[in-house]
Design an enzyme around this catalytic site. Sequence first.
Site, PDB file in Angstrom:
ATOM      1  CB  CYS A   1      -4.925   0.383  -8.493  1.00 11.12           C
ATOM      2  SG  CYS A   1      -6.091   1.365  -7.537  1.00 11.12           S
TER       3      CYS A   1
ATOM      4  CG  HIS B   1       0.015   6.032  -0.636  1.00 12.85           C
ATOM      5  ND1 HIS B   1      -1.099   6.492  -1.314  1.00 12.85           N
ATOM      6  CD2 HIS B   1      -0.452   5.540   0.544  1.00 12.85           C
ATOM      7  CE1 HIS B   1      -2.187   6.271  -0.584  1.00 12.85           C
ATOM      8  NE2 HIS B   1      -1.827   5.689   0.540  1.00 12.85           N
TER       9      HIS B   1
ATOM     10  CG  HIS C   1      -6.407   6.031   0.287  1.00 13.91           C
ATOM     11  ND1 HIS C   1      -6.441   6.949   1.300  1.00 13.91           N
ATOM     12  CD2 HIS C   1      -5.325   5.244   0.514  1.00 13.91           C
ATOM     13  CE1 HIS C   1      -5.411   6.732   2.106  1.00 13.91           C
ATOM     14  NE2 HIS C   1      -4.727   5.714   1.654  1.00 13.91           N
ATOM     15  CB  CYS C   2      -8.429   1.980  -4.637  1.00 11.72           C
ATOM     16  SG  CYS C   2      -9.455   1.033  -5.761  1.00 11.72           S
TER      17      CYS C   2
ATOM     18  CB  CYS D   1      -8.079  -2.308  -4.454  1.00  8.88           C
ATOM     19  SG  CYS D   1      -6.598  -1.516  -5.134  1.00  8.88           S
TER      20      CYS D   1
ATOM     21  CB  CYS E   1      -8.603  -3.156  -7.960  1.00  7.14           C
ATOM     22  SG  CYS E   1      -8.538  -1.408  -8.412  1.00  7.14           S
TER      23      CYS E   1
ATOM     24  CG  HIS F   1      -1.832   1.155   1.377  1.00  8.78           C
ATOM     25  ND1 HIS F   1      -3.145   1.105   0.966  1.00  8.78           N
ATOM     26  CD2 HIS F   1      -1.634   2.393   1.876  1.00  8.78           C
ATOM     27  CE1 HIS F   1      -3.716   2.285   1.207  1.00  8.78           C
ATOM     28  NE2 HIS F   1      -2.823   3.087   1.771  1.00  8.78           N
ATOM     29  CD  GLU F   2       1.696   3.651   3.652  1.00 11.36           C
ATOM     30  OE1 GLU F   2       1.840   4.674   2.967  1.00 11.36           O
ATOM     31  OE2 GLU F   2       0.720   3.486   4.408  1.00 11.36           O
TER      32      GLU F   2
HETATM   33 ZN   LIG Z   1      -2.932   5.069   2.178  1.00  6.64          ZN
HETATM   34 ZN   LIG Z   2      -7.643  -0.151  -6.662  1.00  7.81          ZN
END
Ligand SMILES: [Zn+2]
Ligand SMILES: [Zn+2]
Length: 175
Positions: A167, A133, A139-140, A145, A164, A129-130
């Site tokens: 993304c 970024h 954010h999704c 996701c 997903c 996740h990071e």
């Molecule tokens: Zn985040």
């Molecule tokens: Zn996504």
Amino acid sequence: MKITLIPLGEIAFSVMVELEKRTNRVFRCPVEIGEGFKVPNSAYDLQGDRCLASKLLDEIAGTGREREERVVGIIDVDLYAPGLNFVFGVADALRGVAVVSLSRLRQEYYGLAPQDGLFLERATKEIVHEIGHTLGLEHCDDPRCVMHFSNGLADTDWKGVGFCPHCSPKMEFML
Ligand SMILES: [Zn+2]
Ligand SMILES: [Zn+2]
């Protein structure tokens, strides 16, 4: 792209190796374990039990990195940010660095029996996740996701380690 995971303070080497493997499985780019550093006292709050995330990002960025490299610090101390008592992780897209806390990802933290697989899965999701970024992803809305915002561990456990269909192409474009 190349990803480097660095331990901030003491992190079991076996945990670093697992996180390296799992991160590589998602991004399919070189992932390495880099040399970490001891968390400076100045990063801790007055009580000495939490670290200011932005301070750690400065320290990580200060270690230097290659242009296409993403550096993620792994720490076993709670992280906080101005106005937020606790954050699982923080990223700085401009500098290509991030920091992720393991401290609240273990079942033991909540008085439950240890589940190593679940712990590593959660940590991988936070790391991916990071890194997302740092690649400029926001954010999704898709709760499955990895870029979905986690309000708590229930959200983290519900989502997958991958991106997903919305993304994924954006992420691959950045790789
Ligand atoms: Zn985040
Ligand atoms: Zn996504």
